[in-house]
Design a protein around this motif. Structure first.
Motif, PDB file in Angstrom:
ATOM      1  N   GLY A  76       0.806  -1.207   0.000  1.00 49.70           N
ATOM      2  CA  GLY A  76       0.000   0.000   0.000  1.00 49.70           C
ATOM      3  C   GLY A  76       0.842   1.261   0.000  1.00 49.70           C
ATOM      4  O   GLY A  76       1.634   1.482   0.922  1.00 49.70           O
ATOM      5  N   PHE A  77       0.674   2.083  -1.046  1.00 49.71           N
ATOM      6  CA  PHE A  77       1.360   3.379  -1.144  1.00 49.71           C
ATOM      7  C   PHE A  77       0.332   4.472  -0.860  1.00 49.71           C
ATOM      8  O   PHE A  77      -0.733   4.496  -1.474  1.00 49.71           O
ATOM      9  CB  PHE A  77       1.924   3.591  -2.553  1.00 49.71           C
ATOM     10  CG  PHE A  77       2.892   2.539  -3.004  1.00 49.71           C
ATOM     11  CD1 PHE A  77       4.254   2.706  -2.825  1.00 49.71           C
ATOM     12  CD2 PHE A  77       2.438   1.372  -3.621  1.00 49.71           C
ATOM     13  CE1 PHE A  77       5.147   1.743  -3.257  1.00 49.71           C
ATOM     14  CE2 PHE A  77       3.326   0.405  -4.057  1.00 49.71           C
ATOM     15  CZ  PHE A  77       4.685   0.594  -3.870  1.00 49.71           C
ATOM     16  N   PHE A  97     -14.198   4.321  -0.019  1.00 51.11           N
ATOM     17  CA  PHE A  97     -14.595   4.024  -1.394  1.00 51.11           C
ATOM     18  C   PHE A  97     -13.419   3.351  -2.104  1.00 51.11           C
ATOM     19  O   PHE A  97     -12.263   3.754  -1.896  1.00 51.11           O
ATOM     20  CB  PHE A  97     -15.004   5.299  -2.135  1.00 51.11           C
ATOM     21  CG  PHE A  97     -16.202   5.970  -1.526  1.00 51.11           C
ATOM     22  CD1 PHE A  97     -17.489   5.573  -1.856  1.00 51.11           C
ATOM     23  CD2 PHE A  97     -16.039   6.993  -0.606  1.00 51.11           C
ATOM     24  CE1 PHE A  97     -18.595   6.185  -1.282  1.00 51.11           C
ATOM     25  CE2 PHE A  97     -17.138   7.610  -0.021  1.00 51.11           C
ATOM     26  CZ  PHE A  97     -18.422   7.205  -0.368  1.00 51.11           C
ATOM     27  N   SER A  98     -13.715   2.344  -2.892  1.00 46.58           N
ATOM     28  CA  SER A  98     -12.651   1.643  -3.608  1.00 46.58           C
ATOM     29  C   SER A  98     -12.946   1.651  -5.105  1.00 46.58           C
ATOM     30  O   SER A  98     -14.096   1.453  -5.526  1.00 46.58           O
ATOM     31  CB  SER A  98     -12.518   0.195  -3.118  1.00 46.58           C
ATOM     32  OG  SER A  98     -13.663  -0.564  -3.453  1.00 46.58           O
ATOM     33  N   ARG A 149      -5.845  -1.318  -6.771  1.00 48.27           N
ATOM     34  CA  ARG A 149      -6.973  -0.700  -6.091  1.00 48.27           C
ATOM     35  C   ARG A 149      -6.558   0.634  -5.466  1.00 48.27           C
ATOM     36  O   ARG A 149      -5.427   0.792  -5.013  1.00 48.27           O
ATOM     37  CB  ARG A 149      -7.517  -1.623  -4.998  1.00 48.27           C
ATOM     38  CG  ARG A 149      -8.158  -2.903  -5.518  1.00 48.27           C
ATOM     39  CD  ARG A 149      -9.406  -2.600  -6.344  1.00 48.27           C
ATOM     40  NE  ARG A 149      -9.979  -3.805  -6.904  1.00 48.27           N
ATOM     41  CZ  ARG A 149     -10.923  -4.518  -6.301  1.00 48.27           C
ATOM     42  NH1 ARG A 149     -11.361  -4.167  -5.108  1.00 48.27           N
ATOM     43  NH2 ARG A 149     -11.421  -5.593  -6.894  1.00 48.27           N
ATOM     44  N   ASP A 150      -7.520   1.549  -5.434  1.00 50.19           N
ATOM     45  CA  ASP A 150      -7.357   2.819  -4.730  1.00 50.19           C
ATOM     46  C   ASP A 150      -8.453   2.895  -3.675  1.00 50.19           C
ATOM     47  O   ASP A 150      -9.641   2.873  -3.995  1.00 50.19           O
ATOM     48  CB  ASP A 150      -7.479   3.982  -5.719  1.00 50.19           C
ATOM     49  CG  ASP A 150      -7.257   5.337  -5.069  1.00 50.19           C
ATOM     50  OD1 ASP A 150      -6.876   5.376  -3.878  1.00 50.19           O
ATOM     51  OD2 ASP A 150      -7.461   6.366  -5.756  1.00 50.19           O
ATOM     52  N   TYR A 151      -8.044   2.934  -2.391  1.00 52.05           N
ATOM     53  CA  TYR A 151      -8.981   3.040  -1.270  1.00 52.05           C
ATOM     54  C   TYR A 151      -8.947   4.485  -0.760  1.00 52.05           C
ATOM     55  O   TYR A 151      -7.891   4.984  -0.365  1.00 52.05           O
ATOM     56  CB  TYR A 151      -8.588   2.083  -0.151  1.00 52.05           C
ATOM     57  CG  TYR A 151      -8.714   0.621  -0.511  1.00 52.05           C
ATOM     58  CD1 TYR A 151      -9.871  -0.099  -0.203  1.00 52.05           C
ATOM     59  CD2 TYR A 151      -7.672  -0.051  -1.150  1.00 52.05           C
ATOM     60  CE1 TYR A 151      -9.987  -1.439  -0.531  1.00 52.05           C
ATOM     61  CE2 TYR A 151      -7.784  -1.395  -1.482  1.00 52.05           C
ATOM     62  CZ  TYR A 151      -8.943  -2.080  -1.167  1.00 52.05           C
ATOM     63  OH  TYR A 151      -9.058  -3.410  -1.484  1.00 52.05           O
ATOM     64  N   LEU A 152     -10.107   5.147  -0.746  1.00 52.52           N
ATOM     65  CA  LEU A 152     -10.171   6.564  -0.407  1.00 52.52           C
ATOM     66  C   LEU A 152     -10.987   6.792   0.855  1.00 52.52           C
ATOM     67  O   LEU A 152     -12.115   6.291   0.980  1.00 52.52           O
ATOM     68  CB  LEU A 152     -10.810   7.363  -1.548  1.00 52.52           C
ATOM     69  CG  LEU A 152     -10.148   7.324  -2.927  1.00 52.52           C
ATOM     70  CD1 LEU A 152     -10.772   6.228  -3.785  1.00 52.52           C
ATOM     71  CD2 LEU A 152     -10.289   8.661  -3.631  1.00 52.52           C
ATOM     72  N   THR A 153     -10.424   7.570   1.789  1.00 56.95           N
ATOM     73  CA  THR A 153     -11.162   8.018   2.980  1.00 56.95           C
ATOM     74  C   THR A 153     -10.839   9.483   3.241  1.00 56.95           C
ATOM     75  O   THR A 153      -9.870  10.025   2.698  1.00 56.95           O
ATOM     76  CB  THR A 153     -10.802   7.208   4.244  1.00 56.95           C
ATOM     77  OG1 THR A 153      -9.492   7.586   4.691  1.00 56.95           O
ATOM     78  CG2 THR A 153     -10.858   5.715   3.996  1.00 56.95           C
ATOM     79  N   THR A 167      -2.917   0.445  -4.047  1.00 55.53           N
ATOM     80  CA  THR A 167      -2.519  -0.904  -3.637  1.00 55.53           C
ATOM     81  C   THR A 167      -2.500  -1.883  -4.803  1.00 55.53           C
ATOM     82  O   THR A 167      -3.558  -2.352  -5.236  1.00 55.53           O
ATOM     83  CB  THR A 167      -3.470  -1.442  -2.554  1.00 55.53           C
ATOM     84  OG1 THR A 167      -3.657  -0.447  -1.536  1.00 55.53           O
ATOM     85  CG2 THR A 167      -2.919  -2.713  -1.928  1.00 55.53           C
ATOM     86  N   PRO A 168      -1.318  -2.230  -5.340  1.00 59.52           N
ATOM     87  CA  PRO A 168      -1.229  -3.365  -6.268  1.00 59.52           C
ATOM     88  C   PRO A 168      -1.322  -4.669  -5.483  1.00 59.52           C
ATOM     89  O   PRO A 168      -0.709  -4.809  -4.415  1.00 59.52           O
ATOM     90  CB  PRO A 168       0.141  -3.189  -6.912  1.00 59.52           C
ATOM     91  CG  PRO A 168       0.946  -2.396  -5.925  1.00 59.52           C
ATOM     92  CD  PRO A 168      -0.035  -1.536  -5.172  1.00 59.52           C
TER      93      PRO A 168
END
Length: 207
Positions: A27-28, A150-151, A171-175, A198-199
């Motif tokens: 996770g970056f 949100f993903s 994936r991109d997880y947004l908060t 996140t790859p």
């Protein structure tokens, strides 16, 4: 959220194919900042490894529903003005998603895009720094914080053999900013959307 849950439960009852899998990745973070009259500092989560599980139900040739859990071993931090401090922690993301496949299930190689929503728990596992490094700007606390997440993302699955899939995705997880955990001092401002890029690579079994 109830809408997505209804889709998954319906798929479980009537779906033609189900899937269970596990994945691992890294996770970056795109982090935030805290602004004050004395200057600004970076605030966010350290980049670390991630791992998760996926439970999927494919209820048409091109669309499937999925419940995902993702663990990320990232530590909350403050950095700037000659200071670099963090506190041991991690996060747990629970999401319900829809996957839109570009090829029907009969194809061996199937690209897809995905999107969904859920909840993410920013958890602290270590003590607060003592003394706090820059209390005039912000402090790190031991508060665990739940945020709506949100993903969005996409990837590809490859049918290695009957009932076994290899999977690669991004994936991109947004908060929003977890202000109860990384707390700005009075009259200071926290800004930024936290994004966990996140790859992931994994293996799934279909039945």
């Amino acid at each position: 959220m109830r809408f997505w849950l209804g889709i998954v439960l319906t798929a479980a009852a009537f779906g033609q194919q189900r899937e269970i899998g596990a994945d691992i990745g890294y996770g970056f973070y795109r982090n935030g900042s805290i602004y004050s009259a004395e200057g600004s500092v970076d605030a966010g989560i350290r980049n670390r490894f991630a791992a998760g599980i996926d439970l999927g139900y494919e209820f048409s040739k091109y669309v499937s529903g999925q419940f995902s859990y993702l663990y990320h071993d990232g530590h909350p931090f403050l950095q700037g003005q000659g200071v670099k401090a963090d506190i041991q922690g991690q996060s747990h993301a629970l999401t319900l998603e829809l996957l839109f496949h570009f090829q029907p299930r009969e194809h061996r190689l199937r690209p897809f895009v995905a999107g969904g929503a859920g909840a993410k728990d920013y958890v602290v596992a270590g003590p607060e720094p003592f003394p706090q490094p820059i209390p005039q700007i912000a402090i790190l606390t031991t508060n665990d914080v739940w945020k709506t997440v949100f993903s969005v993302g996409g990837g590809v699955t490859y049918l290695l053999r009957a009932h076994m899939l290899l999977r690669a995705e991004f994936r991109d997880y947004l908060t929003t900013f977890p202000r109860q955990q990384i707390v700005p001092a009075e009259h200071n401002t926290a800004r930024g959307v936290f994004e966990q890029f996140t790859p992931l690579f994994g293996v799934s079994y279909t039945f």
